[in-house]
Design a protein around this motif. Structure first.
Motif, PDB file in Angstrom:
ATOM      1  N   ALA A  99       0.820  -1.206   0.000  1.00 17.60           N
ATOM      2  CA  ALA A  99       0.000   0.000   0.000  1.00 17.60           C
ATOM      3  C   ALA A  99       0.855   1.257   0.000  1.00 17.60           C
ATOM      4  O   ALA A  99       0.450   2.301  -0.511  1.00 17.60           O
ATOM      5  CB  ALA A  99      -0.916  -0.008   1.214  1.00 17.60           C
ATOM      6  N   GLU A 102       1.343   2.723  -3.415  1.00 18.30           N
ATOM      7  CA  GLU A 102       0.204   3.480  -3.913  1.00 18.30           C
ATOM      8  C   GLU A 102       0.194   4.881  -3.313  1.00 18.30           C
ATOM      9  O   GLU A 102      -0.110   5.869  -4.000  1.00 18.30           O
ATOM     10  CB  GLU A 102      -1.093   2.749  -3.571  1.00 18.30           C
ATOM     11  CG  GLU A 102      -1.220   1.382  -4.235  1.00 18.30           C
ATOM     12  CD  GLU A 102      -2.479   0.657  -3.812  1.00 18.30           C
ATOM     13  OE1 GLU A 102      -3.264   1.262  -3.043  1.00 18.30           O
ATOM     14  OE2 GLU A 102      -2.684  -0.484  -4.244  1.00 18.30           O
ATOM     15  N   ARG A 103       0.521   4.987  -2.038  1.00 18.52           N
ATOM     16  CA  ARG A 103       0.551   6.305  -1.413  1.00 18.52           C
ATOM     17  C   ARG A 103       1.643   7.170  -2.021  1.00 18.52           C
ATOM     18  O   ARG A 103       1.491   8.387  -2.148  1.00 18.52           O
ATOM     19  CB  ARG A 103       0.769   6.169   0.102  1.00 18.52           C
ATOM     20  CG  ARG A 103      -0.458   5.679   0.837  1.00 18.52           C
ATOM     21  CD  ARG A 103      -0.393   6.047   2.319  1.00 18.52           C
ATOM     22  NE  ARG A 103       0.805   5.536   2.956  1.00 18.52           N
ATOM     23  CZ  ARG A 103       0.934   4.300   3.434  1.00 18.52           C
ATOM     24  NH1 ARG A 103      -0.059   3.440   3.302  1.00 18.52           N
ATOM     25  NH2 ARG A 103       2.040   3.907   4.019  1.00 18.52           N
ATOM     26  N   THR A 270      -9.417   9.263   2.972  1.00 16.37           N
ATOM     27  CA  THR A 270      -8.839   8.000   2.505  1.00 16.37           C
ATOM     28  C   THR A 270      -8.149   7.259   3.642  1.00 16.37           C
ATOM     29  O   THR A 270      -8.261   6.037   3.767  1.00 16.37           O
ATOM     30  CB  THR A 270      -7.833   8.267   1.367  1.00 16.37           C
ATOM     31  OG1 THR A 270      -8.501   8.944   0.294  1.00 16.37           O
ATOM     32  CG2 THR A 270      -7.245   6.964   0.847  1.00 16.37           C
ATOM     33  N   ALA A 271      -7.431   8.000   4.489  1.00 14.24           N
ATOM     34  CA  ALA A 271      -6.707   7.374   5.603  1.00 14.24           C
ATOM     35  C   ALA A 271      -7.666   6.720   6.586  1.00 14.24           C
ATOM     36  O   ALA A 271      -7.362   5.678   7.171  1.00 14.24           O
ATOM     37  CB  ALA A 271      -5.848   8.410   6.307  1.00 14.24           C
ATOM     38  N   ARG A 273     -10.420   5.261   5.911  1.00 11.28           N
ATOM     39  CA  ARG A 273     -10.960   4.017   5.345  1.00 11.28           C
ATOM     40  C   ARG A 273      -9.898   2.944   5.219  1.00 11.28           C
ATOM     41  O   ARG A 273     -10.218   1.768   5.056  1.00 11.28           O
ATOM     42  CB  ARG A 273     -11.561   4.286   3.956  1.00 11.28           C
ATOM     43  CG  ARG A 273     -12.782   5.184   3.973  1.00 11.28           C
ATOM     44  CD  ARG A 273     -13.519   5.107   2.650  1.00 11.28           C
ATOM     45  NE  ARG A 273     -12.668   5.509   1.543  1.00 11.28           N
ATOM     46  CZ  ARG A 273     -12.616   6.746   1.060  1.00 11.28           C
ATOM     47  NH1 ARG A 273     -13.352   7.698   1.617  1.00 11.28           N
ATOM     48  NH2 ARG A 273     -11.822   7.052   0.055  1.00 11.28           N
ATOM     49  N   ALA A 274      -8.628   3.341   5.293  1.00  9.57           N
ATOM     50  CA  ALA A 274      -7.540   2.384   5.087  1.00  9.57           C
ATOM     51  C   ALA A 274      -7.304   1.576   6.347  1.00  9.57           C
ATOM     52  O   ALA A 274      -7.533   2.049   7.465  1.00  9.57           O
ATOM     53  CB  ALA A 274      -6.259   3.122   4.698  1.00  9.57           C
TER      54      ALA A 274
END
Length: 291
Positions: A99, A102-103, A270-271, A273-274
């Motif tokens: 991940a 992606e970030r 987004t953070a 939901r991660a």
């Protein structure tokens, strides 16, 4: 999982050895932060005073950007064990792809998004966009880009590679990032000689962009300086060539602040939901429990 636990235990043992070796107690985190900020401010002022004598145009690079790097060196002289762990992940290293990759990509696209939002905001409010042609400066574009990148890295080794991990041991990622952003903005002392609305827009921009950087680098264990420096450089180049934020005009700076806030809110959403990331070496080795 056992491998991560082993790495954690080793890091904690090393942190304790660094702080307690030879009977010396670990210095409080506030002292480290205070020394860093004091030296960063004084060094930036000294470098800024020397700039006219060097003949280097500010659009190429501002020597004040060296201040945070000098401050990191000062902290390293006082607390070498602490700074070694604090800067973990700053340079390139072997790292598993996940991940974090992606970030990284999203992080480098965010300055493009912020600049695009500034362009749209400028067109809506003024009906025109004051794009600066590269030939407007006497120095070639590659030189300007390279100098801007070096200057950005000189700042980011202090803000995102040192101060962010330091505050991250005491606060959550958003709070730590926002605090770094406020300090980052206040460090630009000349900005506050402008009208209050301009300074407010600038402070909003630095705080929001710091939140983006903090969330993007959470759990990233290598190339942190390259990533933060690239983000910073892209923002500076956008301000220099594409929009009008460097002209000390209030409206463009307010638009930059609003665009940066929009980007930060997207990163925060987004953070949330991660899935929770495994704590990296920077946090583990400097957390209160490791003292």
């Amino acid at each position: 999982m056992p491998e991560q636990q082993r790495e954690r235990a080793q890091a904690q043992a090393q942190a304790q050895a660094d702080g307690q070796g030879q009977g010396r107690p670990r210095a409080p985190w506030a002292a480290e932060a205070g020394v860093f900020l004091a030296v960063a401010l004084v060094a930036a002022g000294a470098c800024g005073a020397l700039q006219p004598a060097t003949g280097i145009p500010p659009e190429v690079v501002q020597l004040t950007q060296l201040g945070p790097a000098v401050a990191v060196a000062a902290v390293a002289l006082l607390w070498p064990g602490r700074i070694r762990h604090r800067l973990a992940g700053t340079l390139p290293a072997r790292e598993r792809v996940g991940a974090a990759a992606e970030r990284r990509a999203a992080l480098l696209l965010t300055p493009v998004l912020i600049t695009a939002l500034c362009v749209g905001g400028g067109l809506l409010t003024s009906g025109s966009l004051p794009v600066t042609a590269p030939r407007a400066f006497t120095h070639p574009v590659p030189l300007v880009v390279a100098a801007q990148f070096l200057g950005a890295c000189a700042e980011e080794i202090g803000w995102r590679c040192h101060l962010q991990p330091l505050l991250r041991t005491r606060f959550g990622p958003v709070t730590a990032s926002a605090l770094v952003g406020v300090v980052w903005g206040l460090w630009h002392v000349p900005v506050f000689a402008q009208e209050p609305a301009f300074a407010a827009g600038f402070l909003l921009a630095t705080t929001a962009m710091s939140v983006v950087l903090g969330l993007a680098l959470e759990g990233v264990r290598s190339n942190r300086l390259l990533l933060a420096g690239s983000f910073h450089t892209l923002i500076n180049l956008g301000m220099l060539y594409v929009t009008d934020e460097t002209a000390a005009a209030t409206a463009p700076m307010l638009i930059l602040g609003a665009a940066s806030l929009a980007a930060a809110l997207a990163w925060i959403a987004t953070a949330r939901r991660a899935p929770h990331a495994t704590p990296d070496k920077i946090i583990v080795t400097t957390a209160p429990g490791a003292r």
